[in-house]
Write a protein that holds these residues in place. Structure first.
Motif, PDB file in Angstrom:
ATOM      1  N   GLU A 190      22.474   2.537   8.733  1.00 49.84           N
ATOM      2  CA  GLU A 190      21.568   1.801   7.846  1.00 49.84           C
ATOM      3  C   GLU A 190      22.306   0.582   7.305  1.00 49.84           C
ATOM      4  OE1 GLU A 190      19.906   4.302   4.818  1.00 49.84           O
ATOM      5  OE2 GLU A 190      19.063   5.713   6.285  1.00 49.84           O
ATOM      6  N   PRO A 191      21.559  -0.379   6.747  1.00 51.93           N
ATOM      7  CA  PRO A 191      22.242  -1.579   6.227  1.00 51.93           C
ATOM      8  C   PRO A 191      23.378  -1.232   5.264  1.00 51.93           C
ATOM      9  CG  PRO A 191      19.870  -1.909   6.227  1.00 51.93           C
ATOM     10  CD  PRO A 191      20.099  -0.480   6.637  1.00 51.93           C
ATOM     11  N   GLY A 192      23.202  -0.154   4.496  1.00 47.22           N
ATOM     12  CA  GLY A 192      24.249   0.211   3.532  1.00 47.22           C
ATOM     13  C   GLY A 192      25.028   1.449   3.929  1.00 47.22           C
ATOM     14  N   ALA A 193      24.823   1.918   5.156  1.00 43.74           N
ATOM     15  CA  ALA A 193      25.489   3.155   5.573  1.00 43.74           C
ATOM     16  C   ALA A 193      25.930   3.029   7.025  1.00 43.74           C
ATOM     17  CB  ALA A 193      24.556   4.360   5.402  1.00 43.74           C
ATOM     18  N   ARG A 206      14.351   7.912   3.405  1.00 41.27           N
ATOM     19  CA  ARG A 206      13.731   9.114   2.849  1.00 41.27           C
ATOM     20  C   ARG A 206      12.727   9.724   3.815  1.00 41.27           C
ATOM     21  NH1 ARG A 206      13.026  12.678   0.241  1.00 41.27           N
ATOM     22  NH2 ARG A 206      11.418  12.375  -1.335  1.00 41.27           N
ATOM     23  N   ALA A 207      12.638  11.033   3.794  1.00 40.89           N
ATOM     24  CA  ALA A 207      11.582  11.746   4.504  1.00 40.89           C
ATOM     25  C   ALA A 207      10.972  12.722   3.508  1.00 40.89           C
ATOM     26  CB  ALA A 207      12.152  12.489   5.701  1.00 40.89           C
ATOM     27  N   ARG A 208       9.683  12.518   3.222  1.00 43.52           N
ATOM     28  CA  ARG A 208       9.013  13.353   2.215  1.00 43.52           C
ATOM     29  C   ARG A 208       8.016  14.258   2.922  1.00 43.52           C
ATOM     30  NH1 ARG A 208       6.683   9.414  -0.103  1.00 43.52           N
ATOM     31  NH2 ARG A 208       4.509   9.889   0.335  1.00 43.52           N
ATOM     32  N   ARG A 209       8.094  15.534   2.653  1.00 45.90           N
ATOM     33  CA  ARG A 209       7.186  16.485   3.293  1.00 45.90           C
ATOM     34  C   ARG A 209       5.809  16.405   2.639  1.00 45.90           C
ATOM     35  NH1 ARG A 209       7.902  21.372   6.998  1.00 45.90           N
ATOM     36  NH2 ARG A 209       5.700  21.882   7.232  1.00 45.90           N
ATOM     37  N   GLU A 210       4.755  16.300   3.444  1.00 47.69           N
ATOM     38  CA  GLU A 210       3.372  16.361   2.932  1.00 47.69           C
ATOM     39  C   GLU A 210       2.587  17.229   3.885  1.00 47.69           C
ATOM     40  OE1 GLU A 210       1.383  12.684   2.127  1.00 47.69           O
ATOM     41  OE2 GLU A 210       2.855  12.063   0.608  1.00 47.69           O
ATOM     42  N   GLY A 211       2.387  18.451   3.552  1.00 46.44           N
ATOM     43  CA  GLY A 211       1.646  19.387   4.420  1.00 46.44           C
ATOM     44  C   GLY A 211       2.375  19.576   5.736  1.00 46.44           C
ATOM     45  N   ASP A 212       1.666  19.292   6.853  1.00 46.84           N
ATOM     46  CA  ASP A 212       2.268  19.448   8.178  1.00 46.84           C
ATOM     47  C   ASP A 212       2.940  18.168   8.653  1.00 46.84           C
ATOM     48  OD1 ASP A 212       1.597  22.039   8.400  1.00 46.84           O
ATOM     49  OD2 ASP A 212      -0.275  21.699   9.507  1.00 46.84           O
ATOM     50  N   GLU A 213       3.166  17.265   7.746  1.00 47.81           N
ATOM     51  CA  GLU A 213       3.757  15.975   8.135  1.00 47.81           C
ATOM     52  C   GLU A 213       4.963  15.643   7.257  1.00 47.81           C
ATOM     53  OE1 GLU A 213      -0.012  13.359   9.718  1.00 47.81           O
ATOM     54  OE2 GLU A 213       0.352  13.390   7.564  1.00 47.81           O
ATOM     55  N   TYR A 214       5.742  14.683   7.796  1.00 49.87           N
ATOM     56  CA  TYR A 214       6.778  14.053   6.976  1.00 49.87           C
ATOM     57  C   TYR A 214       6.430  12.575   6.892  1.00 49.87           C
ATOM     58  CZ  TYR A 214       9.960  18.062   7.035  1.00 49.87           C
ATOM     59  OH  TYR A 214      10.526  19.292   6.843  1.00 49.87           O
ATOM     60  N   VAL A 215       6.713  11.981   5.741  1.00 46.58           N
ATOM     61  CA  VAL A 215       6.473  10.548   5.566  1.00 46.58           C
ATOM     62  C   VAL A 215       7.840   9.872   5.475  1.00 46.58           C
ATOM     63  CG1 VAL A 215       5.332   8.784   4.177  1.00 46.58           C
ATOM     64  CG2 VAL A 215       4.370  11.095   4.293  1.00 46.58           C
ATOM     65  N   LEU A 216       8.093   8.975   6.446  1.00 45.85           N
ATOM     66  CA  LEU A 216       9.405   8.316   6.508  1.00 45.85           C
ATOM     67  C   LEU A 216       9.349   6.937   5.873  1.00 45.85           C
ATOM     68  CD1 LEU A 216      10.381   9.071  10.263  1.00 45.85           C
ATOM     69  CD2 LEU A 216      10.828  10.475   8.241  1.00 45.85           C
ATOM     70  N   ASN A 217      10.374   6.625   5.085  1.00 46.99           N
ATOM     71  CA  ASN A 217      10.505   5.284   4.498  1.00 46.99           C
ATOM     72  C   ASN A 217      11.978   4.878   4.508  1.00 46.99           C
ATOM     73  OD1 ASN A 217       7.945   4.030   3.316  1.00 46.99           O
ATOM     74  ND2 ASN A 217       7.806   6.170   2.634  1.00 46.99           N
ATOM     75  N   GLY A 218      12.228   3.700   5.064  1.00 46.33           N
ATOM     76  CA  GLY A 218      13.605   3.220   5.085  1.00 46.33           C
ATOM     77  C   GLY A 218      13.860   2.330   6.293  1.00 46.33           C
ATOM     78  N   THR A 219      15.117   1.935   6.452  1.00 49.13           N
ATOM     79  CA  THR A 219      15.482   0.987   7.508  1.00 49.13           C
ATOM     80  C   THR A 219      16.745   1.447   8.235  1.00 49.13           C
ATOM     81  OG1 THR A 219      14.556  -0.834   6.231  1.00 49.13           O
ATOM     82  CG2 THR A 219      16.077  -1.438   7.977  1.00 49.13           C
TER      83      THR A 219
END
Lengths: 390, 266
Positions: A126-129, A139-152
């Motif tokens: 990642e830009p900082g890693a 981030r990966a946030r669990r929502e029911g049967d899915e994950y929601v990914l946010n980041g670069t």
């Protein structure tokens, strides 16, 4: 070290040599100048079977020994490091599936990689890693049967041409460091996932490098590799296994530059005789050749050890030391040898009409990616000192 | 249809002139760092056989007369698509003699199930005598069609295109003939795939010796040869450069003509 290859491996290397001579070498300089990913090469490599080398036979691949893969990558890199990277990254991107996925997931994805219908990529940095992947913030946030990914993710080889990418994200927002990281498989075209090619590289200009942007990207929970929190371990298991491939890529470039310079200095006349007759240049040649052979010894050894120790998908312990040594040493050798090859060609060495100029530019990134050589030293030292830090 | 293809393992003809060395004492080229490959025209012959197999269905048996290391050539042929491989063991010196090679290969072919077509490259690509196809046809008592870039099944036999000095000649021949293959765009040899190479290494290679072929050792060895190589060397090529003088173009041209006449170039 050729004696370590069996008949079958030698025959595969010979085929790859002919393939590279016909389909890669004539175009390498042009792809580099245009900074263009050679899509036409994907089909050629897929047809020859080079993109399914790492996939086990039960999933339609060839189940090739890591030493075979190393020898293939080395052979391609002798003429074009970018072409070699295509094979190496196919291997890298699907390794998280091999070491971390369920049988059902393997059966779903691996046959497509085996046939070369799909290209893979590995999204960790990642830009900082960079050297500190535990510093990742995606981030990966669990929502029911899915994950929601946010980041670069950044500097991802094959990122914009891959059909499936393994990415690592934090599922536990309160976690720090290696804990709380989870691996996911994301297919190209998933809404919220964009890959942006990164242009203007010094070397490996015919390889694809991309920034991967995830904005509320929803993926099925069935695309999670392993359990939540196992991501860091999957990433490390992957890098343990992929380092010999990068060493092989560096080794091939060094050998390619050496071979070219060797031919050149026997033709080039100064002071009325071939420059190869001067002892100063002979000393350079001797050092280059010896370092290349030593790098080959370490690289082949690392591949064999990875095979022996890595059969059950476990984290490598002893082999890890050797794959870090091979990666560090072979890539440093590639930088020195390509620089010396340019020196041996004199003024012509820096001209684009001669391949050593490209080889020298290509070599630099080897010391940086898939763990900088400084990180490799830490891996090597810790393999002796246990978990001691500092 | 059963097709036999005769191949020879040779020193890679594409090595750089600088790397090519000969041993004048032994009257042989030195292998040094060069790889051993199938002769280029033999590869064309293999490609023709495999294309016939793909089009009409056939069994392709590849044969070579050579040393143990010639197995690599047979493995490559199997990887390209040949079905079976036969190595007739012989020392390097014996396989350099066309009449011995032809006699040995003929004996091996007679041991195979009946063959409809025997293909050879038009010449080996190293010594380049180009005699084996003709001598082999003689040994087998079969007709020979030489210098064929392409052929196909026609009725009960074959329709062949043959290169000649005057142009291409089309001929028809019944089954049971020897053909020497020359290179063409459409018989460019294919590269095997990794999987084919792996499969080829799992196939057996049949090994035969002179005794298995009903030949006595002497007739399959170099001593049966009638060819003697007296000397082998790389010709020295001298080049010198001379600038033609003259006040203007016309004078330079006239001086150039004079020099060329003096040296009997024109």
């Amino acid at each position: 070290m050729d004696f370590l290859l069996n008949d079958e491996q030698r025959q595969i290397v010979e085929m790859v040599r002919e393939l590279a001579k016909e389909k890669v070498a004539p175009y390498a300089a042009q792809w580099d100048a245009e900074e263009r990913f050679p899509h036409e090469l994907v089909e050629v490599f897929a047809e020859a079977g080079l993109l399914g080398l790492a996939v086990p036979e039960e999933y339609g691949g060839l189940g090739a020994h890591p030493l075979t893969r190393v020898a293939v990558i080395e052979e391609l890199a002798k003429v074009d490091a970018s072409a070699a990277l295509l094979v190496a990254v196919q291997d890298l991107g699907m390794t998280p599936i091999l070491v971390g996925a369920s049988e059902e997931q393997k059966a779903r994805w691996l046959p497509k990689f085996a046939s070369g219908e799909w290209l893979s990529a590995f999204g960790l940095t990642e830009p900082g890693a960079g050297s500190d992947p535990g510093g990742m913030v995606m981030r990966a946030r669990r929502e029911g049967d899915e994950y929601v990914l946010n980041g670069t993710k950044i500097f991802i080889s094959n990122g914009s041409v891959a059909h499936g990418v393994t990415v690592f994200a934090r599922t536990d927002p309160d976690s720090r460091g290696p804990k709380g990281i989870t691996a996911f498989f994301v297919e190209k075209g998933t809404p919220g996932f964009t890959a942006v090619p990164m242009k203007g590289k010094l070397g490996l200009r015919a390889s694809d490098t991309a920034e991967l942007v995830f904005e509320n990207c929803r993926i099925p929970a069935a695309n999670r590799l392993g359990e939540e929190g196992e991501g860091f371990s999957i990433a490390m298991k992957t890098l343990d296994r992929s380092r010999p491939n990068i060493a092989a890529q560096a080794l091939g470039v060094a050998q390619g530059a050496f071979d070219y310079a060797l031919g050149y200095i026997q033709e080039r006349q100064q002071f009325g005789r071939p420059v190869a007759s001067f002892q100063g240049l002979q000393f350079m040649l001797a050092e280059m050749a010896t370092e290349i052979e030593a790098a080959r010894g370490l690289t082949y050894q690392a591949a064999i050890r990875v095979h022996e120790e890595g059969k059950d998908g476990a984290r490598l312990v002893t082999a890890n030391r050797y794959s870090a040594m091979a990666k560090m040493y072979a890539t440093d050798v590639a930088m020195r040898v390509t620089t010396d090859a340019v020196q041996l060609l004199g003024g012509y060495g820096i001209m684009r009409d001669y391949p050593v100029e490209r080889m020298m530019r290509d070599a630099k990134i080897f010391q940086i990616y898939e763990g900088t050589n400084q990180i490799q030293k830490i891996v090597i030292a810790r393999s002796f000192l246990g978990g001691a830090k500092g | 249809m059963h097709i036999a293809v005769c191949i020879k393992q040779i020193l890679d003809p594409e090595i750089s002139p600088r790397a090519f060395k000969i041993n004048r004492e032994a009257k042989l080229a030195e292998q040094a760092g060069a790889s051993l490959v199938i002769g280029p025209f033999d590869l064309n012959a293999l490609e023709v056989a495999i294309q016939l197999k793909e089009k009409h269905g056939a069994k392709v048996t590849v044969l070579t007369f050579g040393e143990e290391k010639a197995q690599d050539a047979l493995r490559r042929a199997l990887a390209m698509g040949a079905d079976e491989a036969v190595l007739v063991a012989g020392d390097g010196a014996a396989s350099r003699e066309p009449s011995v090679t032809a006699k040995v290969l003929a004996a091996a072919i007679r041991q195979l199930e009946p063959v409809d077509l025997v293909l050879c490259g038009r010449q080996s690509g190293e010594w380049d005598y180009g005699q084996v196809p003709g001598l082999l046809a003689e040994e087998l008592g079969l007709p020979l069609v030489p210098f064929v870039p392409r052929l196909d099944v026609s009725g009960d036999g074959f329709r062949l295109e043959r290169e000649s000095d005057a142009g291409n000649v089309v001929v028809e021949a019944p089954k049971g003939l020897v053909v020497s293959i020359t290179n063409a765009q459409d018989n460019n040899p294919r590269l095997p795939k990794v999987r084919d190479i792996m499969m080829a290494n799992r196939k057996p290679i049949k090994k035969l010796g002179a005794a298995d072929l009903g030949l006595d050792e002497a007739s399959a060895s170099a001593s049966a040869g009638r060819l003697e190589v007296l000397d082998l060397f790389i010709p020295e090529v001298d080049s010198e450069c001379e600038f033609v003088e003259g006040d203007d173009g016309a004078e330079k041209a006239a001086n150039l003509v004079k020099k060329l006449l003096e040296r009997k170039v024109i």
